[in-house]
Design a protein around this motif. Sequence first.
Motif, PDB file in Angstrom:
ATOM      1  N   UNK A 140       2.458 -17.587  18.678  1.00 59.24           N
ATOM      2  CA  UNK A 140       1.651 -18.802  18.578  1.00 59.24           C
ATOM      3  C   UNK A 140       2.165 -19.853  19.561  1.00 59.24           C
ATOM      4  N   UNK A 141       3.469 -20.013  19.637  1.00 64.37           N
ATOM      5  CA  UNK A 141       4.052 -20.990  20.560  1.00 64.37           C
ATOM      6  C   UNK A 141       3.784 -20.602  22.013  1.00 64.37           C
ATOM      7  N   UNK A 142       4.006 -19.329  22.346  1.00 62.25           N
ATOM      8  CA  UNK A 142       3.720 -18.871  23.705  1.00 62.25           C
ATOM      9  C   UNK A 142       2.236 -19.042  24.006  1.00 62.25           C
ATOM     10  N   UNK A 143       1.384 -18.703  23.035  1.00 61.10           N
ATOM     11  CA  UNK A 143      -0.054 -18.827  23.224  1.00 61.10           C
ATOM     12  C   UNK A 143      -0.488 -20.253  23.466  1.00 61.10           C
ATOM     13  N   UNK A 144       0.059 -21.170  22.724  1.00 60.61           N
ATOM     14  CA  UNK A 144      -0.278 -22.582  22.896  1.00 60.61           C
ATOM     15  C   UNK A 144       0.118 -23.070  24.283  1.00 60.61           C
ATOM     16  N   UNK A 145       1.318 -22.730  24.694  1.00 58.66           N
ATOM     17  CA  UNK A 145       1.804 -23.179  25.996  1.00 58.66           C
ATOM     18  C   UNK A 145       1.060 -22.462  27.136  1.00 58.66           C
ATOM     19  N   UNK A 146       0.852 -21.147  26.989  1.00 56.98           N
ATOM     20  CA  UNK A 146       0.145 -20.394  28.032  1.00 56.98           C
ATOM     21  C   UNK A 146      -1.298 -20.863  28.157  1.00 56.98           C
ATOM     22  N   UNK A 147      -1.940 -21.173  27.033  1.00 57.32           N
ATOM     23  CA  UNK A 147      -3.307 -21.695  27.076  1.00 57.32           C
ATOM     24  C   UNK A 147      -3.367 -23.044  27.765  1.00 57.32           C
ATOM     25  N   UNK A 148      -2.389 -23.897  27.497  1.00 57.87           N
ATOM     26  CA  UNK A 148      -2.334 -25.209  28.147  1.00 57.87           C
ATOM     27  C   UNK A 148      -2.086 -25.064  29.646  1.00 57.87           C
TER      28      UNK A 148
END
Length: 92
Positions: free
Chosen positions: A7-15
């Motif tokens: 979830x953390x990687x996804x949030x940062x990668x999406x941003x």
Amino acid sequence: MGIIAWILIGLIAGAIAKALMPGKDPGGIIITMLIGIAGGLLGGWLGKVLFGVDSVDGFFEISTWIAAIVGSVILLALHRLITGNRHTHRHA
């Protein structure tokens, strides 16, 4: 890696994907996070299939982040193509 790390990687990668592809998107932070999580999985899968690399080694591995960002950019572009025409406003 655990679900919290994805979830953390996804949030940062999406941003990061949104920063690399500026413009108006038909979605908010939740859509960004979902695109990032799915993009991370897509990037990891593509890295394994195309290059034979295990790109999901760990949270602090650069290959994990590159795979997540590339996958997120791909999914963001697809999301814009699919939903971009639906959100146009018509003037009477």
